[in-house]
Design a protein around this motif. Sequence first.
Motif: not given
Ligand code: IMP
Length: 429
Positions: A13, A38-39, A127-129, A224, A238-239, A273, A303
């Motif tokens: 972000d 997720n982005a 806290g995954s998206t 990310q 992490v992602t 986040v 969020r």
């Molecule tokens: P995931 O990649 O959706 O599984 O999320 C894993 C972690 O990375 C969580 O804490 C999310 O909030 C964070 N995250 C994933 N993508 C982003 C992004 O584009 N911006 C900020 N945080 C992210």
Amino acid sequence: MSVDVLLGLQWGDEGKGKIVDVLTQNYDIIARFQGGPNAGHTLEFDGEKHVLHTIPSGIFHKTSANVVGNGVVIDPVIFKKEVENLLTHKVDVKQSLLISRKAHLILPTHRLLDAASEKAKGKDKIGSTLKGIGPTYMDKTGRNGLRVGDIELESFYERYQMLRKKHEQLLSHYDFAYQQDLQTMESEWMEAIAYLKELTLIDSEHFIHEALRAQKTILAEGAQGSLLDVDFGSYPFVTSSTTTCAGSCTGLGVAPTKIKRVFGIFKAYCTRVGSGPFPTEIDDEYGRGMQDKGHEYGSTTGRPRRCGWLDLPALKYAIEINGVTDLIMMKGDVLSGFDQLKVCTGYTYRGTQIDHLPYSTEEGELQPVYTELEGWQEDLTLLNSLENAPDAFKKYIQFVEEETGVPVSIVSVGPDRAQTIELRSVTRG
Ligand code: IMP
């Protein structure tokens, strides 16, 4: 010719979308190398705001080609919506959007597995998206995944069913009801797959190599941030992809020797986040003030983002891992109005002073050590040159440059394309 890379140095972000959009005029090709929906890359121009999730941020410029690289994971349903929205803005998607056949597909069951796994983690959730990112990359490395190129094969439906069956077996181990949702999700997904087939699918690594041979200029766009990298981030919070510079090699098929400039973006403060350690977090009215003033709410999930002071040891760590040549400082305008600003320059870790991020950052073990800098009161959103900036703002930038040893080449003072000040040439050549 060489490739330049642009990536986030914090927890995502940072404002990558805006800066890629600003820099696109200098490049022939913009290529996303990792992550997926997720982005949320936000671009603002002509009074309108656009959020891109999977599509590269150069897409609004008529002259650039935009590649979704092999390292990206694609949810066809979200992708279709993004493309449809671009068509309403008269973007010639068929011509300018090129999708790697080697990019992996996010299935509806990947999203369900993501949700089931997060729910099972309870208070330890990442806290995954919940976009299915983790399960899709797991299938990629587990050699089970479906790729974009597979949709051109006759056996695609059969392969899809095999993977879905495997996922359903996994889902049966969770206390998670999903049957009702799956049918609707699946029919939407199949429709989106048919749509994807009509777009331009390419062998992207060959496209990139040919472009390099033809002296074309390429900007690799990260998603990310470095502190969310699967190896170097605050694991396990992490992602699931390589968000660092190395990811542009594996996610596009670019050799490390081809990389030239590495643009590292950071906010003048920090946000995060989702769950996980955040040493400089401000959990009081100052933090909430930053949240409101900086509109710190996720562009993908909505969020609220946690806010905190700039963390220099973490920034230096990200600079080292990525080989950053140019810093880009975002959202300096949000810090206007503070009498004093804090910048973290080290930590106390288990009672000892250290100047780097340690292996374990368990809550309570790591306390930031701050240097206080003078704040500024002026509104920076109309600033068009650093010369006219308040001295305290100039000193803030200077402090970051001295501490990190890397020049700040761009400062951004608002979300619009126009609110961008170039301090050092970022034009290629
Ligand atoms: P995931 O990649 O959706 O599984 O999320 C894993 C972690 O990375 C969580 O804490 C999310 O909030 C964070 N995250 C994933 N993508 C982003 C992004 O584009 N911006 C900020 N945080 C992210």
